[in-house]
Design a protein around this motif. Structure first.
Motif, PDB file in Angstrom:
ATOM      1  N   LEU B 246       0.839  -1.198   0.000  1.00 61.11           N
ATOM      2  CA  LEU B 246       0.000   0.000   0.000  1.00 61.11           C
ATOM      3  C   LEU B 246       0.873   1.245   0.000  1.00 61.11           C
ATOM      4  O   LEU B 246       0.623   2.210  -0.729  1.00 61.11           O
ATOM      5  CB  LEU B 246      -0.913  -0.001   1.233  1.00 61.11           C
ATOM      6  N   VAL B 253       1.679   7.370  -6.261  1.00 68.27           N
ATOM      7  CA  VAL B 253       0.558   8.251  -6.624  1.00 68.27           C
ATOM      8  C   VAL B 253       0.753   9.641  -6.025  1.00 68.27           C
ATOM      9  O   VAL B 253       0.545  10.664  -6.678  1.00 68.27           O
ATOM     10  CB  VAL B 253      -0.779   7.637  -6.164  1.00 68.27           C
ATOM     11  N   PHE B 291      -1.845   2.562  13.872  1.00 69.79           N
ATOM     12  CA  PHE B 291      -3.129   2.497  13.179  1.00 69.79           C
ATOM     13  C   PHE B 291      -3.541   3.883  12.712  1.00 69.79           C
ATOM     14  O   PHE B 291      -4.104   4.050  11.638  1.00 69.79           O
ATOM     15  CB  PHE B 291      -4.184   1.891  14.092  1.00 69.79           C
ATOM     16  N   ALA B 292      -3.241   4.901  13.534  1.00 71.14           N
ATOM     17  CA  ALA B 292      -3.562   6.271  13.134  1.00 71.14           C
ATOM     18  C   ALA B 292      -2.746   6.646  11.913  1.00 71.14           C
ATOM     19  O   ALA B 292      -3.196   7.379  11.045  1.00 71.14           O
ATOM     20  CB  ALA B 292      -3.283   7.224  14.284  1.00 71.14           C
ATOM     21  N   GLU B 294      -1.884   4.616   9.559  1.00 70.24           N
ATOM     22  CA  GLU B 294      -2.570   4.003   8.424  1.00 70.24           C
ATOM     23  C   GLU B 294      -3.720   4.897   7.965  1.00 70.24           C
ATOM     24  O   GLU B 294      -3.921   5.121   6.772  1.00 70.24           O
ATOM     25  CB  GLU B 294      -3.102   2.644   8.880  1.00 70.24           C
ATOM     26  N   LEU B 295      -4.458   5.413   8.957  1.00 67.06           N
ATOM     27  CA  LEU B 295      -5.577   6.308   8.665  1.00 67.06           C
ATOM     28  C   LEU B 295      -5.091   7.549   7.919  1.00 67.06           C
ATOM     29  O   LEU B 295      -5.671   7.963   6.910  1.00 67.06           O
ATOM     30  CB  LEU B 295      -6.253   6.705   9.983  1.00 67.06           C
ATOM     31  N   GLY B 298      -3.918   6.736   4.300  1.00 69.23           N
ATOM     32  CA  GLY B 298      -5.063   6.528   3.413  1.00 69.23           C
ATOM     33  C   GLY B 298      -5.729   7.842   3.046  1.00 69.23           C
ATOM     34  O   GLY B 298      -6.038   8.093   1.878  1.00 69.23           O
ATOM     35  N   SER B 299      -5.929   8.716   4.050  1.00 66.81           N
ATOM     36  CA  SER B 299      -6.573  10.004   3.793  1.00 66.81           C
ATOM     37  C   SER B 299      -5.723  10.834   2.843  1.00 66.81           C
ATOM     38  O   SER B 299      -6.232  11.479   1.925  1.00 66.81           O
ATOM     39  CB  SER B 299      -6.765  10.789   5.087  1.00 66.81           C
ATOM     40  N   LEU B 301      -3.598   9.772   0.606  1.00 63.12           N
ATOM     41  CA  LEU B 301      -3.679   9.214  -0.750  1.00 63.12           C
ATOM     42  C   LEU B 301      -4.913   9.744  -1.473  1.00 63.12           C
ATOM     43  O   LEU B 301      -4.847  10.209  -2.613  1.00 63.12           O
ATOM     44  CB  LEU B 301      -3.730   7.681  -0.669  1.00 63.12           C
ATOM     45  N   ILE B 302      -6.066   9.695  -0.784  1.00 62.88           N
ATOM     46  CA  ILE B 302      -7.312  10.129  -1.420  1.00 62.88           C
ATOM     47  C   ILE B 302      -7.283  11.629  -1.684  1.00 62.88           C
ATOM     48  O   ILE B 302      -7.655  12.101  -2.765  1.00 62.88           O
ATOM     49  CB  ILE B 302      -8.512   9.729  -0.535  1.00 62.88           C
ATOM     50  N   MET B 305      -5.186  12.417  -4.670  1.00 63.69           N
ATOM     51  CA  MET B 305      -5.890  12.052  -5.905  1.00 63.69           C
ATOM     52  C   MET B 305      -6.935  13.108  -6.242  1.00 63.69           C
ATOM     53  O   MET B 305      -7.100  13.477  -7.407  1.00 63.69           O
ATOM     54  CB  MET B 305      -6.583  10.685  -5.738  1.00 63.69           C
ATOM     55  N   ILE B 306      -7.664  13.585  -5.220  1.00 61.69           N
ATOM     56  CA  ILE B 306      -8.698  14.597  -5.474  1.00 61.69           C
ATOM     57  C   ILE B 306      -8.055  15.852  -6.056  1.00 61.69           C
ATOM     58  O   ILE B 306      -8.489  16.376  -7.081  1.00 61.69           O
ATOM     59  CB  ILE B 306      -9.462  14.940  -4.169  1.00 61.69           C
TER      60      ILE B 306
END
Lengths: 328, 317
Positions: B246, B253, B291-292, B294-295, B298-299, B301-302, B305-306
């Motif tokens: 990931l 990206v 874990f945070a 990872e959060l 992920g945020s 990455l999105i 992209m936006i």
């Protein structure tokens, strides 16, 4: 007849028959009711996931976040129902799960349908967002006391019996939910305009748009529907396991997509059948549960699944390439 | 504000902002020499995987098998290092050569699947990744391979003139890939194919041979990353670095590589790697859990992209 032989469904069915035949030869006890119920039990959660993955693939996308949606949903639902509404019956617990799953699916839907982002990247992102959010802000500990509704559902069996050797077999009632999910998806895909539109978008987004299909609306529906199915699968998983473990399920997504692709769904969209999906799931469950019966150690399991994916997708791809070369 | 018009320019600003923010949050610890050195040792392994991801993404493909290749090559090297007695630099060289060979062979397999058999890259590398990881598990039974000669530690844990060796390795590889992409015919063909496969075919580019080379390159880079991980961990195991897949996609990206192919620069990937490492180390110091992280990844990455999609559509209209 020639189309029947080149279809993925036929290939997968033949591999399943050959697998069972070989297994029965090396262990006559393989062909038993207990094996069948084990197989069906293993297919319950995987089956619901696979149906969701199928509809996304048909629409031309790919979703890898559904396992995170399922884990998130089962954990939050168990916590929510324990804290606020322990009295609600099992079917309401399932509906709550579908609702939460649908909301998470809507997030994917907004990013993909409304903003037009690539599906693999978005769902890779939301996979870690959902999981990270749950583990950071909601909790990391297993919930061992499930709400009464889910506990009741966990105990429901359709068939229960005893084998000749004294061991027990049983088939969980959740199998009917999986059958229902398959039936509902069949109805949507083959008996509604919406289903035709999903196929049309998968075939060609541009053509679909030009004949007046609301592409964004249909894509949004697809991701919400997949979210709802994933939520349902999450609740069923924790009810059957009798525990809500937030670390479960994630990691399963590629096996599920593998099962669907084996069944003949194409990554490019527009193609895929429920029969193929069910056969694909059956084959993956067989490999996961029974590879050892053929005398292949369980450590080779992922090699076997990988080889199956490459053969299952490679044959049609190679045939298509050869056909294209002949036509040119 | 011309800087903000290119993806790389925006990324440079983001990297600087993240660096400053982390320095402000934990000034004495984040800016310490110790932290800088530790960061320089940490990021090269996944940065090299991100380079592998970048070359495949430039063709509009993806390589989901990089972590599998890295672990399988590391296990082969580890087996040689522990089985062949005599130790010393000779054994280490043989082990590294064998590992790179495994990476090349694995990449060749991916290339043949994608180019000659026409499999979609996602499925081909998903399937082959399962096979590579599966072989790694079957060879080791799932346990770690340990007990290497001392010379092995050189690649992951030593410094040359005060600069960590993995960092030098990454720098050289990044430079080489950058030159390959911008200064050679191969690089031009690769980006041309990514931008428009049909046009590339009509331009008489030997697409099959090009794609095979791309996946071989990706496999070889993954094997080198595997060596760095093995040397740093002083062991090899089938499930090391499972979160790196990931991360590698994310970095590519984030670095502005277009996942549909055709556009991407190595400098963008380098800036993205630095951003991720600053973020990761900084958050670690503030006491944020894995874990945070990872959060946040992920945020991010999105979000990227936006922004990139929005800029792209903004330019077109």
């Amino acid at each position: 007849m020639s189309t029947l032989w080149t279809r993925n469904e036929t290939l997968v069915a033949l591999v399943i028959v050959a697998f069972c035949g070989l297994a029965a030869l090396s262990d006559p006890g393989f062909l038993s009711v207990a094996t069948l119920t084990d197989l069906l039990r293993g297919g319950i959660v995987l089956g619901i996931f696979a149906v969701g993955a199928l509809i996304v693939l048909i629409s031309g996308g790919i979703d890898v976040s559904f396992t995170a949606i399922a884990a998130f949903t089962m954990y939050v639902t168990a916590m929510l129902l324990n804290a606020a509404m322990p009295w609600i019956p099992w079917w309401a617990a399932l509906l709550t799960g579908m609702g939460i799953g649908a909301c998470l699916g809507a997030i994917n839907g907004v990013l993909i349908a409304v903003m037009g982002l690539p599906t693999l990247i978005v769902t890779l992102g939301t996979l870690s967002v959902f999981r990270g959010f749950m583990l950071t802000f909601i909790g990391q500990k297993q919930i061992t006391t499930l709400p009464p509704g889910m506990r009741e559902f966990g105990r429901m069996m359709i068939v229960r019996g005893e084998n000749a050797d004294g061991s027990f077999y049983s088939l969980h009632a959740a199998f009917l939910v999986t059958a229902g999910a398959i039936g509902l998806t069949w109805f949507i895909l083959h008996r509604t305009m919406l289903g035709r539109q999903v196929f049309a978008i998968g075939g060609s987004v541009e053509s679909a748009r030009r004949i007046g299909i609301d592409v964004r609306g249909v894509q949004f529906f697809v991701y919400v529907y997949v979210g709802a199915l994933a939520g349902l699968a999450g609740i069923i998983h924790s009810s059957m396991a009798r525990v809500a473990n937030p670390f479960d399920l994630v990691g399963l997504e590629l096996s599920v997509i593998a099962a669907v692709v084996l069944g003949g769904a194409r990554l490019a969209g527009g193609h895929g059948t429920l029969t193929g999906t069910v056969l694909g799931v059956a084959l993956i469950v067989l490999v996961r549960n029974s590879l050892i019966v053929l005398g292949i150690p369980a450590t080779w399991q992922s090699v076997a699944i990988g080889v199956l994916i490459l053969i299952g997708t490679g044959l049609p791809a190679w045939q298509a390439k050869r056909a294209a070369a002949q036509a040119a | 504000m011309k800087l903000l018009h290119s993806t790389e320019g925006r990324l440079a600003v983001i990297a600087a902002v993240v660096f400053l923010a982390m320095s402000a949050l934990a000034p004495d610890r984040f800016l310490s020499v110790q932290n800088m050195t530790s960061m320089a040792f940490q990021f090269p392994e996944f940065a090299i995987l991100a380079l592998a991801m970048t070359v495949t993404m430039l063709t509009g493909g993806i390589d989901l098998s990089v972590v599998g290749i890295a672990n399988l090559s590391a296990i082969i090297a580890a087996t040689i290092l522990t089985q062949v007695t005599g130790g010393g630099a000779g054994t280490v060289l043989i082990a590294f050569a064998a590992a790179t060979g495994v990476g090349v062979a694995a990449g060749l397999m991916n290339g043949v699947l994608v180019a000659s058999l026409g499999l979609p890259p996602i499925l081909a590398t998903l399937g082959s990744g399962l096979i590579f990881t599966g072989i790694a598990i079957a060879l080791t039974g799932g346990s770690a391979v340990m007990g290497f000669p001392d010379a092995t530690a050189w690649i992951g844990n030593s410094t040359v003139l005060g600069i960590p060796t993995p960092l030098i390795l990454f720098g050289l590889l990044a430079l080489a890939i950058s030159l390959l992409l911008t200064r050679t015919g191969f690089g031009v063909k690769l980006r041309m194919y990514g931008a428009n496969p049909l046009a590339a075919r009509f331009a008489a580019i030997n697409i099959d041979a090009m794609l095979i080379r791309v996946y071989v390159l990706s496999g070889a880079l993954a094997a080198i990353a595997g060596m760095v991980v093995m040397s740093r961990a002083n062991s090899a195991k089938a499930d090391y670095g499972s979160s790196y897949l990931l991360l590698a996609v994310l970095i590519a990206v984030l670095g502005g590589v277009n996942p549909y192919g055709g556009y991407g620069k190595v400098i963008g990937v380098v800036l993205a790697v630095l951003t991720m490492q600053f973020l990761s180390s900084g958050l670690n110091m503030v006491g944020v859990s894995n874990f945070a992280r990872e959060l946040i990844w992920g945020s991010l990455l999105i979000l990227v992209m936006i922004v990139n999609t929005w800029r792209a559509t903004g330019r077109r209209t």
